[in-house]
Design a protein around this motif. Sequence first.
Motif, PDB file in Angstrom:
ATOM      1  N   ALA A 103      -1.032   1.913 -20.992  1.00 24.06           N
ATOM      2  CA  ALA A 103      -2.544   2.379 -20.533  1.00 24.06           C
ATOM      3  C   ALA A 103      -2.054   2.834 -19.150  1.00 24.06           C
ATOM      4  CB  ALA A 103      -3.096   1.047 -20.331  1.00 24.06           C
ATOM      5  N   TRP A 104      -1.053   2.400 -18.511  1.00 25.43           N
ATOM      6  CA  TRP A 104      -0.986   3.098 -17.373  1.00 25.43           C
ATOM      7  C   TRP A 104      -0.217   4.474 -17.337  1.00 25.43           C
ATOM      8  CZ3 TRP A 104       3.947   4.916 -15.223  1.00 25.43           C
ATOM      9  CH2 TRP A 104       3.772   5.397 -13.704  1.00 25.43           C
ATOM     10  N   TRP A 105       0.686   4.509 -18.464  1.00 27.11           N
ATOM     11  CA  TRP A 105       1.261   5.845 -18.703  1.00 27.11           C
ATOM     12  C   TRP A 105       0.351   6.985 -18.948  1.00 27.11           C
ATOM     13  CZ3 TRP A 105       6.836   6.447 -19.872  1.00 27.11           C
ATOM     14  CH2 TRP A 105       7.083   7.813 -20.216  1.00 27.11           C
ATOM     15  N   MET A 147      -4.336   6.695  -8.754  1.00 25.84           N
ATOM     16  CA  MET A 147      -5.510   6.611  -9.603  1.00 25.84           C
ATOM     17  C   MET A 147      -5.116   5.727 -10.647  1.00 25.84           C
ATOM     18  SD  MET A 147      -7.833   8.186  -8.159  1.00 25.84           S
ATOM     19  CE  MET A 147      -9.122   8.495  -9.391  1.00 25.84           C
ATOM     20  N   SER A 148      -3.693   5.754 -11.278  1.00 26.91           N
ATOM     21  CA  SER A 148      -3.331   4.914 -12.319  1.00 26.91           C
ATOM     22  C   SER A 148      -3.006   3.469 -12.044  1.00 26.91           C
ATOM     23  CB  SER A 148      -2.080   5.739 -12.976  1.00 26.91           C
ATOM     24  OG  SER A 148      -1.078   5.823 -11.981  1.00 26.91           O
ATOM     25  N   CYS A 149      -2.629   3.342 -10.629  1.00 27.72           N
ATOM     26  CA  CYS A 149      -2.441   1.910 -10.055  1.00 27.72           C
ATOM     27  C   CYS A 149      -3.590   1.306  -9.812  1.00 27.72           C
ATOM     28  CB  CYS A 149      -1.622   1.996  -8.942  1.00 27.72           C
ATOM     29  SG  CYS A 149       0.380   2.727  -9.201  1.00 27.72           S
ATOM     30  N   LEU A 150      -4.849   1.928  -9.489  1.00 33.08           N
ATOM     31  CA  LEU A 150      -5.897   1.051  -9.168  1.00 33.08           C
ATOM     32  C   LEU A 150      -6.355   0.029 -10.122  1.00 33.08           C
ATOM     33  CD1 LEU A 150      -8.090   3.490  -7.011  1.00 33.08           C
ATOM     34  CD2 LEU A 150      -6.902   1.693  -6.266  1.00 33.08           C
ATOM     35  N   ILE A 168     -13.104   6.245 -12.782  1.00 31.65           N
ATOM     36  CA  ILE A 168     -11.930   6.633 -12.461  1.00 31.65           C
ATOM     37  C   ILE A 168     -11.353   7.647 -13.276  1.00 31.65           C
ATOM     38  CG2 ILE A 168     -10.420   5.262 -13.886  1.00 31.65           C
ATOM     39  CD1 ILE A 168      -8.933   4.512 -11.496  1.00 31.65           C
ATOM     40  N   TRP A 169     -12.374   7.985 -14.370  1.00 34.64           N
ATOM     41  CA  TRP A 169     -11.608   9.144 -15.209  1.00 34.64           C
ATOM     42  C   TRP A 169     -13.041  10.047 -15.469  1.00 34.64           C
ATOM     43  CZ3 TRP A 169      -8.051  12.074 -16.231  1.00 34.64           C
ATOM     44  CH2 TRP A 169      -8.067  12.655 -17.195  1.00 34.64           C
TER      45      TRP A 169
END
Length: 349
Positions: free
Chosen positions: A97-99, A146-149, A176-177
């Motif tokens: 998901a993070w990737w 944005m991916s770490c939030l 966020i997207w």
Amino acid sequence: MGNKDIGQFSNESSRCTFFNSDSDDYRCMVILTVKRATATFSLIGCIVMLFVIWLLRRYHSLAQKMILCLTVAAFFDSIAYVMGEEYPEGRLCIFQAWWLMYFDWSALAWVCLITLNLYLNLVKEMRTDHFEILYHGLAWGVPLLMSCLPLFGGFYGLAGAWCWITDSHVAWRFGIWYFPLFTLIFLMICCYARIIYVANKRMQSWFGTFNPERERRKVTLAEEIRPLKWYPSVYLLVSLFPLINRLHNAWYPRDPVFSLTLLHVLSAPLHGLANAFVFGLDRDTWGQLSLSGIQLALRSRLCDRTQIREYHPGPVRYMPADEAAFTDSDDDTNVLFFSPDMALKDRAP
């Protein structure tokens, strides 16, 4: 990307929970097959594009480097879609998901920066080579944030055929997207409208005697704009159906539509393949990808080790004809340097 929310398919329960049916339901099989196929095609498109960039040495100018970075981001994004079919809740699911979030944002950031760079070059007439480090900082740093939030908030988990932000955090998906995505697409479309208007006006305003440099610049402007203007359209097309499906799922979470879900998984992983098609719109690229052109390029890359170095001539002193002291034996008629003081008989015929 937030397009990542098709129905859950659980191995543990042997049920396709999205359609509330058995795991061998043809609808679930079709969704998983289409997802795997589109992600694979996208990955192949990125590999071909990277090979062409290497083969034709399209990595010297800033614009070429930015397209290379976009391709790298789309390549890793495609890898995330083919990582696997589904994951149990755990670290591997969170990592996928993070990737996905990181490289989807990175690809979008590079598209935005390509648009900004062209706008500054053409409309503002600014040189942007010194912005290269700043571009890299934005294109790789902002996606990291944005991916770490969602990661720090614990919002990643199972989200259908791949892991992303879970069903219980719909607001995060849009905030966020989707909302930033379509806002940036709208701004890019406005930028390209301005770029095309300024370019056409500038080309029409050039008049007077024939100037080869001016004509070359007119052709260059058209060639630069033609492929790049399609990048916002690519993101609009591949994100439209995922947005429609997510909106439907938000209003009717227990009543998914198979056709919308199918279009969702068909378009979501296609960033890499779509970028490859846009890259191929460059006529100069296609002209060099003929069979003979590829053979010559491969020889140049793999076999030719010739080094071309700058020639530094030494000082040259011109002498009048009466000081040259030529004799009758001087029968060499190849005159390498010419001076107005040379006698006519001393010049080459």
